[in-house]
Write an enzyme that holds these catalytic residues in place. Structure first.
Site, PDB file in Angstrom:
ATOM      1  N   HIS A  79      -3.828 -32.073  13.654  1.00 28.08           N
ATOM      2  CA  HIS A  79      -2.952 -30.900  13.689  1.00 28.08           C
ATOM      3  C   HIS A  79      -1.521 -31.354  13.923  1.00 28.08           C
ATOM      4  CE1 HIS A  79      -1.256 -27.010  14.887  1.00 28.08           C
ATOM      5  NE2 HIS A  79      -2.303 -26.470  14.280  1.00 28.08           N
ATOM      6  N   ASP A 103      -9.386 -24.879  11.840  1.00 32.14           N
ATOM      7  CA  ASP A 103      -9.633 -24.520  10.439  1.00 32.14           C
ATOM      8  C   ASP A 103     -10.983 -25.056   9.956  1.00 32.14           C
ATOM      9  OD1 ASP A 103      -7.106 -23.242  10.029  1.00 32.14           O
ATOM     10  OD2 ASP A 103      -6.189 -25.218  10.013  1.00 32.14           O
TER      11      ASP A 103
END
Length: 436
Positions: free
Chosen positions: A313, A371
Site C-alpha cells: 500500500h 483490496d
C-alpha cells in the site's frame, strides 16, 4: 491549529534574505511548515509532484499512521469500529464527529432509510446507456444527475442544504449502484425496503427478483457492512482530494461526489480490487495453483512487467489494518458459502501464503491489502468484478461528504489553485504560415 514556538528558517545561498516559516502541530502526526507567505515574500513556489510532502488542509476526520499501520476515524481505531459498530453508526461518526447513542442512531438510520428511493425518471436516464457499459461510467452519470432532480439541496453555503444532500447521497447510492447492476443484466429494478438494514437492503436490491422472496444471509450482511465501514474514509487520498478541489469552486455536493466517483474509477485507486481479481483470473488461465510459484518469480523479475495487484500500500508501510479485519471476514464468508475449494479462492489463498512467507515479499512489506480480501469477498457474495469499484464508491460517499462539509465550514477555505514549474517554450512570435 496550534502554532509551535519553534520556527523553520529558510535560507538561500544566493544572498537573498532568510525567511522564518511558522510550524503547526497537529493532535498526532508530523508537524507542518506553513508556506502560505512563501511566494509573496520570495517570489518562489515549492515543487511537490503528487503532494507527497504537502498538507492541503487541516482536518479532524481521519488520521493514518502508515508506519504503525494505524487508521483512526475521529480518533476511534478502525479495529474497534469494525467490530463494535455498524455502518450507520460509522456514518454518523464521520458526519457529526461522534458515535451516536441509541436514540440518535435510530433517528439517523430512519432519515437515511426514508431517502433510499430515487426519482422514477432515473430509469429513463439509465436507458440511454449501453447495456455493456462499465458500471462506473453509469454511476458517474447517475450521481451527477442527482443535482438535476434535487435542486432544493444544491446550495453548499446553506447548512440545511448540505445536511439533506448528505443524507440523500448516503441513502440513494446503494439504490443507484443496484440499478446500474440490474440494468446491465436486464433484470427489473428492485425498490428499497424500509425494514431492512443498510447492507441488507442493498443485497436485496442487487439480487432479488419479483419472482420470489429474497432472504438476506446474516453472515453476508455483516460482511458487506464491514466492507462499507473499512472503506468509509481514508484521509486525503486522490478521490477525496478531488471532491475537495471540485467543491472548492462552490459546485453542488452531487457534482463534487460525481467527480470523486470518476477519480475512484482509476486502477491505481478504487479499481485496485477489480485489477486484483483480474490478475487471479490471469493466473487461473496460466494453470492455476500449480503456476503460482512461476507467477511470483515473474513478479520478482523487474524486466517481466508483471505486477502483483492487491499487495502492499502506498501509505501503509506495514500491514494494512483494514486487511486484518477483511481477512477474518473473507474466511467467514468462504466457510458460510462452502467455497473453500473454489479454484480461484484456493489460488488466492496460495498467493497469500507465499506473500506472507517469502523473504522477497516480507522484506518489501508487500502484505495483502484490503483490496485483495474485499475483492475475494465480493466475488464470493456474487457481485460481478466490474461492479467492485462502484461498491467502493458507495462506501466512500460518506467520507467524501464529511470532508466536503468540513472544507466548506473552514474559515481558511479558498478555491483550490495549485501552481506549477513551467518548463515549456519562452515567449515567441507567431510567423505567417508561409514562413513556418
Amino acid at each position: 491549529m496550534t502554532p509551535s514556538d519553534v520556527k523553520a528558517t529558510l535560507s538561500f545561498s544566493d544572498g537573498s534574505p532568510n525567511m522564518d516559516l511558522p510550524i503547526y502541530k497537529g493532535t498526532v502526526g508530523p508537524d507542518v511548515i506553513d508556506i502560505r507567505k512563501l511566494y509573496g515574500q520570495t517570489g518562489k513556489f515549492t515543487y511537490d509532484p503528487g503532494f507527497l510532502s504537502t498538507a492541503s488542509c487541516n482536518s479532524t476526520i481521519t488520521y493514518i499512521d502508515g508506519d504503525k499501520g494505524e487508521l483512526l476515524y475521529r480518533g476511534y481505531p478502525i479495529e474497534q469500529l469494525a467490530v463494535g459498530c455498524d455502518y450507520m453508526e460509522t456514518c454518523h461518526l464521520l458526519l457529526y464527529g461522534d458515535l451516536p447513542n441509541a436514540e440518535q442512531k435510530a433517528s439517523f438510520t430512519a432519515r437515511v432509510t426514508n431517502h433510499t428511493m430515487v426519482n422514477e425518471q432515473m430509469q429513463f436516464f439509465l436507458r440511454g446507456f449501453r447495456r455493456d457499459a462499465h458500471p462506473m461510467a453509469v454511476l458517474t452519470g447517475l450521481v451527477g444527475a442527482l443535482s438535476a432532480f434535487y435542486h432544493d439541496s444544491t446550495d453548499i453555503n446553506n447548512p440545511e442544504h448540505r445536511e439533506i444532500a448528505a443524507i440523500r447521497l448516503i441513502a440513494k447510492m446503494p439504490t443507484l449502484v443496484a440499478m446500474a447492476y440490474k440494468y446491465t443484466v436486464g433484470q427489473p429494478y428492485i425498490y428499497p425496503k424500509n425494514d431492512l438494514s443498510y447492507a441488507g437492503n442493498f443485497m436485496r436490491m442487487m439480487f432479488a427478483t419479483p419472482c420470489e422472496e429474497y432472504k438476506v444471509s446474516p453472515v453476508i450482511e455483516r460482511a458487506l457492512d464491514r466492507i462499507f465501514i473499512l472503506h468509509a474514509d481514508h484521509e486525503q487520498n486522490a478521490s477525496t482530494s478531488t471532491v475537495r478541489l471540485c467543491g472548492s469552486s462552490g459546485t453542488n455536493p452531487f457534482a463534487a461526489i460525481a467527480a470523486g466517483v470518476a477519480c475512484l474509477w482509476g486502477p491505481a485507486h478504487g479499481g485496485a480490487n477489480e485489477a486484483c481479481l483480474n490478475m487471479l483470473g490471469d493466473i487461473q488461465k496460466m494453470g492455476g495453483v500449480a503456476k503460482v510459484g512461476e507467477f511470483m518469480n515473474q513478479v520478482k523479475d523487474k524486466n517481466s512487467g508483471v505486477k502483483l495487484m492487491g499487495f502492499g500500500h502506498r501509505v501503509y508501510k506495514n500491514y494494512d489494518p483494514r486487511a486484518k479485519l477483511m481477512r477474518e471476514t473473507c474466511y467467514e464468508v468462504l466457510n458460510e458459502l462452502g467455497l473453500q475449494n473454489d479454484p480461484l479462492f484456493k489460488l488466492a489463498m496460495e498467493l497469500e501464503k507465499i506473500a506472507l512467507e517469502d523473504d522477497y515479499f516480507v522484506a518489501r512489506k508487500l502484505y495483502p491489502n484490503v483490496d485483495f480480501y474485499s475483492g475475494i469477498v465480493q466475488r464470493a457474495i456474487g457481485i460481478p468484478v466490474p461492479l467492485f469499484t462502484a461498491i467502493f464508491a458507495l462506501a466512500r460517499t460518506v467520507g467524501w461528504i464529511a470532508q466536503l462539509n468540513e472544507m466548506i465550514g473552514d474559515p481558511e477555505y479558498k478555491i483550490g489553485r495549485p501552481r506549477q514549474l513551467f518548463v515549456g517554450s519562452p515567449t515567441r512570435d507567431v510567423k505567417p504560415i508561409g514562413q513556418r
